[in-house]
Design a protein around this motif. Sequence first.
Motif, mmCIF file in Angstrom:
data_model
loop_
_atom_site.group_PDB
_atom_site.id
_atom_site.type_symbol
_atom_site.label_atom_id
_atom_site.label_comp_id
_atom_site.label_asym_id
_atom_site.label_seq_id
_atom_site.Cartn_x
_atom_site.Cartn_y
_atom_site.Cartn_z
ATOM 1 N N VAL A 65 0.845 -1.203 0.000
ATOM 2 C CA VAL A 65 0.000 0.000 0.000
ATOM 3 C C VAL A 65 0.875 1.246 0.000
ATOM 4 O O VAL A 65 0.644 2.183 -0.771
ATOM 5 N N TYR A 66 1.902 1.266 0.834
ATOM 6 C CA TYR A 66 2.821 2.411 0.870
ATOM 7 C C TYR A 66 3.480 2.616 -0.488
ATOM 8 O O TYR A 66 3.651 3.744 -0.950
ATOM 9 N N GLY A 67 3.871 1.510 -1.122
ATOM 10 C CA GLY A 67 4.509 1.607 -2.436
ATOM 11 C C GLY A 67 3.581 2.182 -3.487
ATOM 12 O O GLY A 67 3.985 3.033 -4.292
ATOM 13 N N CYS A 87 -6.349 4.814 -1.564
ATOM 14 C CA CYS A 87 -5.388 3.980 -0.836
ATOM 15 C C CYS A 87 -5.073 4.548 0.545
ATOM 16 O O CYS A 87 -4.918 3.794 1.502
ATOM 17 N N CYS A 88 -4.986 5.859 0.647
ATOM 18 C CA CYS A 88 -4.739 6.484 1.953
ATOM 19 C C CYS A 88 -5.904 6.240 2.902
ATOM 20 O O CYS A 88 -5.700 5.975 4.094
ATOM 21 N N ALA A 89 -7.122 6.312 2.377
ATOM 22 C CA ALA A 89 -8.303 6.029 3.205
ATOM 23 C C ALA A 89 -8.295 4.565 3.647
ATOM 24 O O ALA A 89 -8.556 4.263 4.823
ATOM 25 N N VAL A 93 -8.013 3.105 7.507
ATOM 26 C CA VAL A 93 -8.931 2.098 8.045
ATOM 27 C C VAL A 93 -8.139 0.892 8.550
ATOM 28 O O VAL A 93 -8.408 0.365 9.637
ATOM 29 N N GLY A 94 -7.145 0.452 7.785
ATOM 30 C CA GLY A 94 -6.307 -0.674 8.193
ATOM 31 C C GLY A 94 -5.543 -0.405 9.473
ATOM 32 O O GLY A 94 -5.497 -1.245 10.373
ATOM 33 N N VAL A 95 -4.939 0.769 9.549
ATOM 34 C CA VAL A 95 -4.184 1.132 10.756
ATOM 35 C C VAL A 95 -5.105 1.165 11.971
ATOM 36 O O VAL A 95 -4.761 0.636 13.044
ATOM 37 N N LEU A 96 -6.268 1.767 11.826
ATOM 38 C CA LEU A 96 -7.203 1.854 12.952
ATOM 39 C C LEU A 96 -7.743 0.474 13.338
ATOM 40 O O LEU A 96 -7.859 0.160 14.528
ATOM 41 N N ALA A 97 -8.058 -0.353 12.339
ATOM 42 C CA ALA A 97 -8.574 -1.696 12.623
ATOM 43 C C ALA A 97 -7.521 -2.578 13.278
ATOM 44 O O ALA A 97 -7.767 -3.197 14.321
ATOM 45 N N VAL A 98 -6.328 -2.629 12.674
ATOM 46 C CA VAL A 98 -5.267 -3.473 13.230
ATOM 47 C C VAL A 98 -4.798 -2.923 14.574
ATOM 48 O O VAL A 98 -4.561 -3.686 15.520
ATOM 49 N N GLY A 99 -4.684 -1.607 14.687
ATOM 50 C CA GLY A 99 -4.282 -1.002 15.959
ATOM 51 C C GLY A 99 -5.246 -1.342 17.073
ATOM 52 O O GLY A 99 -4.829 -1.710 18.185
ATOM 53 N N THR A 100 -6.538 -1.263 16.783
ATOM 54 C CA THR A 100 -7.548 -1.620 17.782
ATOM 55 C C THR A 100 -7.504 -3.115 18.082
ATOM 56 O O THR A 100 -7.553 -3.528 19.248
ATOM 57 N N LEU A 129 0.465 9.588 8.960
ATOM 58 C CA LEU A 129 0.757 9.760 7.534
ATOM 59 C C LEU A 129 -0.490 9.751 6.640
ATOM 60 O O LEU A 129 -0.640 10.646 5.804
ATOM 61 N N PRO A 130 -1.406 8.788 6.785
ATOM 62 C CA PRO A 130 -2.564 8.825 5.888
ATOM 63 C C PRO A 130 -3.472 10.037 6.125
ATOM 64 O O PRO A 130 -4.037 10.578 5.171
ATOM 65 N N VAL A 131 -3.585 10.469 7.366
ATOM 66 C CA VAL A 131 -4.395 11.659 7.652
ATOM 67 C C VAL A 131 -3.784 12.877 6.955
ATOM 68 O O VAL A 131 -4.479 13.661 6.306
#
Length: 145
Positions: A65-67, A87-89, A93-100, A129-131
């Motif tokens: 995703v970063y790439g 992709c940023c959105a 979502v991925g960061v928030l889901a996995v973080g939680t 970064l995505p924000v």
Amino acid sequence: MAVTEPDKDGAAPARQKLIAGPGILLVWLYGVMVVGAMSRSAVQISSDFDKAPLAYTLSAIAGLVYGFITYSLVRGGEKARRAALVCCAAELVGVLAVGTWTLVEPSAFPDATVWSDFGMGYLFIPVILPVTAIFWLNKARRATR
């Protein structure tokens, strides 16, 4: 603010540049995250995949995703801006889901991912970064109107 490049004849702008100003910093940070996530996941997958397959696969996905976001920012243009925005959105979502998930059910992750604890192992850059990128990409869209 986004800048447009003139075409070969110096006529109308050909493609909106997304890496002007703060966009350069975004490309640099996403590039660092590509290297970090992909190298981390490559080592973990090749040496200890059976230890935490979910965590290592998620780190590899984060690197991809970063790439793609890095490529889209460098490529420029409206299609690339929209693709990077999506992709940023999805990244957020991925960061928030996995973080939680890592906080609620730590046993599901015997080893950390790039997005574990909202990116704490990466100084929370994965959540910031995505924000920042979404803000920049929306600003770039408004600049071309």
